[in-house]
Design a protein around this motif. Structure first.
Motif, PDB file in Angstrom:
ATOM      1  N   LEU A 175     -16.925   5.770  25.632  1.00  0.00           N
ATOM      2  CA  LEU A 175     -15.502   6.090  25.567  1.00  0.00           C
ATOM      3  C   LEU A 175     -15.055   6.348  24.129  1.00  0.00           C
ATOM      4  CD1 LEU A 175     -14.036   3.532  28.150  1.00  0.00           C
ATOM      5  CD2 LEU A 175     -14.341   6.000  28.439  1.00  0.00           C
ATOM      6  N   MET A 176     -15.574   5.581  23.178  1.00  0.00           N
ATOM      7  CA  MET A 176     -15.212   5.820  21.774  1.00  0.00           C
ATOM      8  C   MET A 176     -15.753   7.159  21.282  1.00  0.00           C
ATOM      9  SD  MET A 176     -15.290   2.110  19.839  1.00  0.00           S
ATOM     10  CE  MET A 176     -16.824   1.488  20.537  1.00  0.00           C
ATOM     11  N   THR A 177     -16.936   7.533  21.755  1.00  0.00           N
ATOM     12  CA  THR A 177     -17.493   8.837  21.394  1.00  0.00           C
ATOM     13  C   THR A 177     -16.634   9.969  21.952  1.00  0.00           C
ATOM     14  OG1 THR A 177     -19.727   7.910  21.352  1.00  0.00           O
ATOM     15  CG2 THR A 177     -19.535  10.310  21.516  1.00  0.00           C
ATOM     16  N   ILE A 178     -16.217   9.832  23.205  1.00  0.00           N
ATOM     17  CA  ILE A 178     -15.346  10.837  23.808  1.00  0.00           C
ATOM     18  C   ILE A 178     -14.016  10.907  23.065  1.00  0.00           C
ATOM     19  CG2 ILE A 178     -14.044  11.427  25.895  1.00  0.00           C
ATOM     20  CD1 ILE A 178     -16.316  10.155  27.516  1.00  0.00           C
ATOM     21  N   HIS A 215     -18.854 -10.790  24.439  1.00  0.00           N
ATOM     22  CA  HIS A 215     -18.619  -9.617  25.279  1.00  0.00           C
ATOM     23  C   HIS A 215     -17.127  -9.353  25.468  1.00  0.00           C
ATOM     24  CE1 HIS A 215     -22.868 -10.117  26.127  1.00  0.00           C
ATOM     25  NE2 HIS A 215     -22.875  -9.016  26.852  1.00  0.00           N
ATOM     26  N   ALA A 216     -16.368 -10.404  25.721  1.00  0.00           N
ATOM     27  CA  ALA A 216     -14.930 -10.226  25.912  1.00  0.00           C
ATOM     28  C   ALA A 216     -14.259  -9.760  24.630  1.00  0.00           C
ATOM     29  CB  ALA A 216     -14.302 -11.537  26.391  1.00  0.00           C
ATOM     30  N   THR A 217     -14.696 -10.272  23.499  1.00  0.00           N
ATOM     31  CA  THR A 217     -14.132  -9.858  22.217  1.00  0.00           C
ATOM     32  C   THR A 217     -14.393  -8.380  21.958  1.00  0.00           C
ATOM     33  OG1 THR A 217     -14.393 -12.066  21.243  1.00  0.00           O
ATOM     34  CG2 THR A 217     -14.217 -10.221  19.718  1.00  0.00           C
ATOM     35  N   ILE A 218     -15.640  -7.968  22.106  1.00  0.00           N
ATOM     36  CA  ILE A 218     -16.008  -6.574  21.846  1.00  0.00           C
ATOM     37  C   ILE A 218     -15.286  -5.636  22.807  1.00  0.00           C
ATOM     38  CG2 ILE A 218     -17.922  -4.924  21.947  1.00  0.00           C
ATOM     39  CD1 ILE A 218     -19.731  -7.250  20.999  1.00  0.00           C
ATOM     40  N   ALA A 219     -15.254  -5.987  24.080  1.00  0.00           N
ATOM     41  CA  ALA A 219     -14.611  -5.130  25.077  1.00  0.00           C
ATOM     42  C   ALA A 219     -13.118  -4.992  24.804  1.00  0.00           C
ATOM     43  CB  ALA A 219     -14.852  -5.689  26.470  1.00  0.00           C
ATOM     44  N   ALA A 220     -12.448  -6.107  24.511  1.00  0.00           N
ATOM     45  CA  ALA A 220     -11.013  -6.050  24.236  1.00  0.00           C
ATOM     46  C   ALA A 220     -10.735  -5.272  22.958  1.00  0.00           C
ATOM     47  CB  ALA A 220     -10.447  -7.469  24.127  1.00  0.00           C
ATOM     48  N   ALA A 221     -11.545  -5.493  21.941  1.00  0.00           N
ATOM     49  CA  ALA A 221     -11.360  -4.767  20.684  1.00  0.00           C
ATOM     50  C   ALA A 221     -11.517  -3.268  20.892  1.00  0.00           C
ATOM     51  CB  ALA A 221     -12.366  -5.267  19.639  1.00  0.00           C
ATOM     52  N   ALA A 222     -12.526  -2.876  21.643  1.00  0.00           N
ATOM     53  CA  ALA A 222     -12.745  -1.454  21.917  1.00  0.00           C
ATOM     54  C   ALA A 222     -11.578  -0.867  22.698  1.00  0.00           C
ATOM     55  CB  ALA A 222     -14.053  -1.264  22.673  1.00  0.00           C
ATOM     56  N   ALA A 223     -11.078  -1.608  23.678  1.00  0.00           N
ATOM     57  CA  ALA A 223      -9.974  -1.115  24.497  1.00  0.00           C
ATOM     58  C   ALA A 223      -8.715  -0.904  23.667  1.00  0.00           C
ATOM     59  CB  ALA A 223      -9.701  -2.088  25.640  1.00  0.00           C
ATOM     60  N   VAL A 224      -8.378  -1.874  22.830  1.00  0.00           N
ATOM     61  CA  VAL A 224      -7.174  -1.749  22.003  1.00  0.00           C
ATOM     62  C   VAL A 224      -7.342  -0.623  20.982  1.00  0.00           C
ATOM     63  CG1 VAL A 224      -5.669  -2.927  20.357  1.00  0.00           C
ATOM     64  CG2 VAL A 224      -6.563  -4.162  22.336  1.00  0.00           C
ATOM     65  N   VAL A 234      -6.216   5.865  20.032  1.00  0.00           N
ATOM     66  CA  VAL A 234      -6.866   7.174  20.009  1.00  0.00           C
ATOM     67  C   VAL A 234      -6.405   8.023  21.186  1.00  0.00           C
ATOM     68  CG1 VAL A 234      -9.091   8.368  20.098  1.00  0.00           C
ATOM     69  CG2 VAL A 234      -8.882   6.214  18.835  1.00  0.00           C
ATOM     70  N   SER A 235      -6.378   7.402  22.372  1.00  0.00           N
ATOM     71  CA  SER A 235      -6.007   8.105  23.600  1.00  0.00           C
ATOM     72  C   SER A 235      -5.487   7.090  24.603  1.00  0.00           C
ATOM     73  CB  SER A 235      -7.219   8.857  24.178  1.00  0.00           C
ATOM     74  OG  SER A 235      -6.998   9.234  25.518  1.00  0.00           O
ATOM     75  N   ARG A 236      -4.262   7.296  25.080  1.00  0.00           N
ATOM     76  CA  ARG A 236      -3.702   6.369  26.063  1.00  0.00           C
ATOM     77  C   ARG A 236      -4.572   6.321  27.313  1.00  0.00           C
ATOM     78  NH1 ARG A 236       1.935   5.428  25.628  1.00  0.00           N
ATOM     79  NH2 ARG A 236       2.333   4.881  23.464  1.00  0.00           N
ATOM     80  N   ARG A 237      -5.061   7.491  27.738  1.00  0.00           N
ATOM     81  CA  ARG A 237      -5.858   7.554  28.968  1.00  0.00           C
ATOM     82  C   ARG A 237      -7.172   6.807  28.800  1.00  0.00           C
ATOM     83  NH1 ARG A 237      -6.513  13.327  31.680  1.00  0.00           N
ATOM     84  NH2 ARG A 237      -4.274  12.918  31.858  1.00  0.00           N
ATOM     85  N   LEU A 238      -7.895   7.094  27.724  1.00  0.00           N
ATOM     86  CA  LEU A 238      -9.167   6.406  27.490  1.00  0.00           C
ATOM     87  C   LEU A 238      -8.941   4.911  27.272  1.00  0.00           C
ATOM     88  CD1 LEU A 238     -11.007   8.930  25.135  1.00  0.00           C
ATOM     89  CD2 LEU A 238     -11.478   8.487  27.553  1.00  0.00           C
ATOM     90  N   GLY A 239      -7.875   4.578  26.564  1.00  0.00           N
ATOM     91  CA  GLY A 239      -7.572   3.177  26.319  1.00  0.00           C
ATOM     92  C   GLY A 239      -7.259   2.423  27.592  1.00  0.00           C
ATOM     93  N   SER A 240      -6.576   3.087  28.528  1.00  0.00           N
ATOM     94  CA  SER A 240      -6.254   2.444  29.806  1.00  0.00           C
ATOM     95  C   SER A 240      -7.520   2.179  30.618  1.00  0.00           C
ATOM     96  CB  SER A 240      -5.295   3.333  30.601  1.00  0.00           C
ATOM     97  OG  SER A 240      -4.061   3.488  29.908  1.00  0.00           O
ATOM     98  N   VAL A 241      -8.420   3.177  30.621  1.00  0.00           N
ATOM     99  CA  VAL A 241      -9.701   2.978  31.318  1.00  0.00           C
ATOM    100  C   VAL A 241     -10.463   1.823  30.681  1.00  0.00           C
ATOM    101  CG1 VAL A 241     -11.954   4.018  31.801  1.00  0.00           C
ATOM    102  CG2 VAL A 241      -9.864   5.380  32.056  1.00  0.00           C
TER     103      VAL A 241
END
Length: 202
Positions: free
Chosen positions: A47-50, A116-125, A130-137
């Motif tokens: 998702l970050m690459t996209i 895992h929870a830290t990395i996932a939450a950090a990536a999501a925020v 970057v993108s509301r749509r990608l961030g929501s996913v």
């Protein structure tokens, strides 16, 4: 040697209830959750690459923000690792008599907060900037990642909640700092051979 912290008094009963539910659940469900728990972080990298690829079509400043995402995630992981060494909480599967889907980590592989929870939450925020749509996913995926770590038996619920808080706060602070120099940095980098990383060639 300082004894490890036993977090079972916080939400050990909730953890045990989830683990027992997992044991009674269908094999296909447990296999799916276990696979996601183990390999799901790769989705956030995708998702970050996209996000970066799309940001190149928006502006150089947007690309700088997208390119910074992996670095702020690493920063969040660093904060998480420091807290693990400070708190030194044993894994729940070491202190409670339960059979878990995933093998119990060795003593000294601390539980609080959840990596895992830290990395996932950090990536999501980070992706939300970057993108509301990608961030929501990514936010939905981060919630699933946090839940899966309890389901497979390697974390208490408070571990994954703390991990989500650490990841979120670290990224918010990092992005606040980034906004001050993202635009001038983008201007400088576009005048270098790194320009293709920031904008689509015209």
């Amino acid at each position: 040697m300082t004894p490890a912290f036993d977090g079972s008094s916080i939400d050990g009963s909730a953890y045990t209830a989830v683990v027992h539910l997992a044991r009674r659940s269908p094999a296909w469900l447990n296999d799916t959750v276990a696979a996601w728990s183990t390999y799901g972080l790769a989705l956030f990298a995708v998702l970050m690459t996209i996000g970066w690829w799309r940001a190149r079509r928006v502006s150089a400043t947007a690309s700088v923000t997208a390119l910074a995402a992996p670095f702020v995630v690493v920063a969040a992981y660093g904060v998480d690792a420091a807290l693990k060494l400070l708190v030194r909480e044993d894994r729940p599967c070491q202190n409670l008599r339960v059979t878990t889907l995933e093998a119990c980590p060795a003593p000294g592989d601390w539980s609080f907060p959840s990596n895992h929870a830290t990395i996932a939450a950090a990536a999501a925020v980070a992706l939300l900037f970057v993108s509301r749509r990608l961030g929501s996913v990514a936010a939905v995926a981060a919630g699933a990642m946090a839940a899966s770590r309890v389901w497979v038996g390697v974390h208490y619920p408070h571990d994954v909640v703390a991990g989500a808080v650490v990841g979120t706060l670290t990224v918010l602070l990092a992005v606040s700092a980034l906004r001050r120099w993202a635009e001038p940095l983008a201007g400088r980098l576009t005048a270098t051979p790194l320009r293709p990383l920031l904008v689509v060639a015209s």
